[in-house]
Motif scaffolding. Structure first.
Motif, PDB file in Angstrom:
ATOM      1  N   VAL A  18       0.568   2.879   0.767  1.00  0.00           N
ATOM      2  CA  VAL A  18       1.966   2.992   1.218  1.00  0.00           C
ATOM      3  C   VAL A  18       2.159   2.178   2.496  1.00  0.00           C
ATOM      4  O   VAL A  18       3.145   1.444   2.644  1.00  0.00           O
ATOM      5  CB  VAL A  18       2.338   4.474   1.441  1.00  0.00           C
ATOM      6  CG1 VAL A  18       3.613   4.621   2.244  1.00  0.00           C
ATOM      7  CG2 VAL A  18       2.465   5.192   0.107  1.00  0.00           C
ATOM      8  N   GLN A  19       1.197   2.293   3.417  1.00  0.00           N
ATOM      9  CA  GLN A  19       1.308   1.562   4.682  1.00  0.00           C
ATOM     10  C   GLN A  19       1.284   0.044   4.461  1.00  0.00           C
ATOM     11  O   GLN A  19       2.039  -0.696   5.091  1.00  0.00           O
ATOM     12  CB  GLN A  19       0.157   1.937   5.624  1.00  0.00           C
ATOM     13  CG  GLN A  19       0.234   3.356   6.155  1.00  0.00           C
ATOM     14  CD  GLN A  19      -0.965   3.667   7.019  1.00  0.00           C
ATOM     15  OE1 GLN A  19      -1.075   3.184   8.141  1.00  0.00           O
ATOM     16  NE2 GLN A  19      -1.880   4.455   6.505  1.00  0.00           N
ATOM     17  N   VAL A  20       0.434  -0.420   3.551  1.00  0.00           N
ATOM     18  CA  VAL A  20       0.336  -1.863   3.292  1.00  0.00           C
ATOM     19  C   VAL A  20       1.594  -2.351   2.571  1.00  0.00           C
ATOM     20  O   VAL A  20       2.176  -3.372   2.937  1.00  0.00           O
ATOM     21  CB  VAL A  20      -0.931  -2.186   2.466  1.00  0.00           C
ATOM     22  CG1 VAL A  20      -0.909  -3.612   1.945  1.00  0.00           C
ATOM     23  CG2 VAL A  20      -2.175  -1.971   3.304  1.00  0.00           C
ATOM     24  N   GLY A  27      -5.952   9.603   1.086  1.00  0.00           N
ATOM     25  CA  GLY A  27      -6.095   8.548   2.092  1.00  0.00           C
ATOM     26  C   GLY A  27      -5.815   7.173   1.509  1.00  0.00           C
ATOM     27  O   GLY A  27      -5.176   6.332   2.148  1.00  0.00           O
ATOM     28  N   ALA A  28      -6.279   6.951   0.276  1.00  0.00           N
ATOM     29  CA  ALA A  28      -6.039   5.664  -0.385  1.00  0.00           C
ATOM     30  C   ALA A  28      -4.548   5.468  -0.655  1.00  0.00           C
ATOM     31  O   ALA A  28      -4.017   4.370  -0.475  1.00  0.00           O
ATOM     32  CB  ALA A  28      -6.835   5.590  -1.679  1.00  0.00           C
ATOM     33  N   ILE A  29      -3.872   6.529  -1.077  1.00  0.00           N
ATOM     34  CA  ILE A  29      -2.420   6.445  -1.303  1.00  0.00           C
ATOM     35  C   ILE A  29      -1.719   6.116   0.012  1.00  0.00           C
ATOM     36  O   ILE A  29      -0.826   5.257   0.080  1.00  0.00           O
ATOM     37  CB  ILE A  29      -1.858   7.757  -1.891  1.00  0.00           C
ATOM     38  CG1 ILE A  29      -2.415   8.012  -3.294  1.00  0.00           C
ATOM     39  CG2 ILE A  29      -0.323   7.720  -1.962  1.00  0.00           C
ATOM     40  CD1 ILE A  29      -2.081   9.380  -3.843  1.00  0.00           C
ATOM     41  N   SER A  30      -2.158   6.782   1.087  1.00  0.00           N
ATOM     42  CA  SER A  30      -1.565   6.550   2.410  1.00  0.00           C
ATOM     43  C   SER A  30      -1.732   5.090   2.821  1.00  0.00           C
ATOM     44  O   SER A  30      -0.789   4.448   3.292  1.00  0.00           O
ATOM     45  CB  SER A  30      -2.240   7.471   3.430  1.00  0.00           C
ATOM     46  OG  SER A  30      -1.925   7.084   4.728  1.00  0.00           O
ATOM     47  N   MET A  31      -2.939   4.558   2.633  1.00  0.00           N
ATOM     48  CA  MET A  31      -3.200   3.168   3.009  1.00  0.00           C
ATOM     49  C   MET A  31      -2.349   2.231   2.158  1.00  0.00           C
ATOM     50  O   MET A  31      -1.782   1.258   2.672  1.00  0.00           O
ATOM     51  CB  MET A  31      -4.695   2.859   2.837  1.00  0.00           C
ATOM     52  CG  MET A  31      -5.122   1.487   3.310  1.00  0.00           C
ATOM     53  SD  MET A  31      -4.802   1.164   5.042  1.00  0.00           S
ATOM     54  CE  MET A  31      -6.101   2.088   5.837  1.00  0.00           C
TER      55      MET A  31
END
Lengths: 251, 218
Positions: free
Chosen positions: B202-204, B196-200
């Motif tokens: 990437v999104q930022v 989830g942290a990686i996803s966030m």
């Protein structure tokens, strides 16, 4: 290498979702309960308190920034609901770098709800940069300002249980969510609803129903399949004393 | 020029460039990249210190408003503002007018004899809160809560010296519960959180998520 693979999966999933249909996200009871809790606060004439917790001295630049970001997005949703239902909102902060972000998010939420005149600067309160000075201040606010709903979504350390128990003693409806495996059990025990670990990242997609955020959740799920697959294959290879995968992933 | 600076794409580009540079440090072994990344991380600490001014102004404003309106607990707001001003003046005096700086005895006296004991007292409260929370949680309400109760009881008996005195297997059972199912569950959550942290991130980095700018939608 795994991080790069996960990043690519997430980007591809976002692209796929933007072009296609929204993926199904299962019901998260804690997030459904937010609107119910705010409604109950309005009926009883109590205030809604929202906190992002204590990420450490680095604030948004800390290792807990992902949880903080999710907490900020949920704060926007809560602000929108309090604006729509005309509930009193109090957000308390320990990190000074989040204060201007919180002001902007809440102002935007009230503007979006069509009641910008109801926004008050008093909704965003920086209390202290120290963990327990902040916690004591929150306890005082919850007691004096008649908080009926206490929402704690973000990054928490030892203050989690203190705030949750204080809210419990006041009879407030509580929703807690954090990524810390140490603080999660305290939220599960002391709060009415708990958002467990990675559900906090799904919160923004679940609440906003935006394709990009939903695509990111789809990417996360696919990444979990990848990680579990690597785990299973790795265990099987280790059982036959083959260290190829271990050497590949450890560089 | 001002309209260009107000363009929301500019902070997104800055975040992308700086974020990719700091991320690259973990993937490449180039001294220049490491040097620039370390310097940028030092700048973050300095920038965060500047945001303390924003926090302090917000604190004074909200406490002053409460005093003005005679809101609930307004007398505590007077104490807050007075102690804030006193500590600020003492700190500034220590830094600019004493050779010891922040090691000035009066300054340290306040920190060690007022702030530290209050912090530690709050920490002490945690023990009592854990007991009240456990008292509510450990009940025979259903299957799940019964499992929690039994596991809690076994771990408690294993950790307390009296447990080993009653039955010498309690510590072993407690050790197994803490190191097998407990760790398995925690690791499962940690894997999900990590992804989830990686996803966030990437999104930022790619500008999909702009909540950090105060924008909830793109």
């Amino acid at each position: 290498m795994t991080i790069l693979l996960i990043a690519v999966l997430i980007v591809l999933s976002i692209q796929q979702t933007v072009k296609g249909k929204l993926p199904f996200i299962r019901r998260i009871a804690a997030l459904d309960a937010i609107e119910e809790a705010i409604g109950a606060s309005v009926e009883k004439g109590t205030a809604v308190h929202y906190t992002l917790g204590y990420p450490g001295p680095q604030g948004l630049a800390s290792g807990a920034s992902a949880a903080l970001m999710s907490g900020i997005l949920c704060m926007g949703y809560v602000a929108e609901k309090t604006a729509e239902l005309d509930a009193k909102l109090i957000t308390t902060h320990i990190s000074s770098d989040i204060v201007p972000i919180a002001e902007e998010v809440i102002k935007t939420a009230y503007l979006k709800a069509g009641v910008p005149e109801n926004y008050s600067p008093d909704m965003v309160r920086y209390l202290s940069g120290f963990q327990f000075a902040y916690t004591i201040a929150v306890l005082g606010i919850m007691e004096r300002e008649n908080v009926g709903t206490n929402i704690m979504i973000g990054s928490f350390m030892a203050e989690a249980l203190v705030m949750a128990e204080a809210g419990n003693n006041l009879g407030a409806m509580q929703i807690g969510g954090t990524t810390s495996t140490i603080q999660l059990p305290f939220f599960v025990v002391a709060c009415d609803y708990a958002i467990l670990g990675e559900e906090i990242f799904a919160a923004s997609a679940y609440l906003s129903k935006e394709p990009i955020r939903a695509g990111a959740i789809l990417g996360q799920d696919r990444s979990k399949y990848l990680v579990v697959g690597i785990l299973v294959i790795g265990v099987l290879l280790q059982l036959i004393n083959n260290t190829f995968l271990y050497n590949l992933l450890s560089g | 020029m001002m309209s260009v600076l107000k363009n929301p794409i500019i902070p997104v580009i800055i975040v992308f460039c700086v974020g990719m540079l700091v991320t690259f440090e973990y993937f490449v072994d180039v001294p220049t990249v490491k040097l620039v990344s370390t310097e940028l991380q030092k700048w973050v600490t300095i920038l965060i210190t500047f945001t303390l001014t924003i926090g302090s102004v917000n604190l004074i404003k909200s406490q002053s408003l409460k005093i003005q309106r005679k809101g609930p607990g307004w007398s505590y707001s007077i104490i807050t503002i007075v102690t804030f001003a006193l500590m600020m003046l003492l700190g500034l005096y220590s830094i600019f007018f004493t050779p010891e700086g922040l090691l000035f005895p009066a300054y340290n006296y306040v920190i060690r004899n007022i702030q530290y004991p209050v912090n530690v007292s709050m920490f002490g409260l945690l023990g009592f809160y854990i007991i009240t929370a456990a008292f509510r949680a450990f009940r025979f309400r259903g299957f799940d809560s019964t499992i929690v109760l039994l596991a809690g009881l076994l771990v408690l008996m294993g950790q307390a010296p009296i447990g080993a005195a009653v039955w010498d297997q309690f510590p072993a059972i407690s050790y197994w519960i803490m190191n097998v199912p407990n760790v398995a569950g925690a690791r499962a959550i940690s894997i999900g959180v990590g992804i989830g942290a990686i996803s966030m991130a990437v999104q930022v980095l790619l500008g999909y998520e702009r909540g950090w700018m105060g924008r909830l939608e793109r």
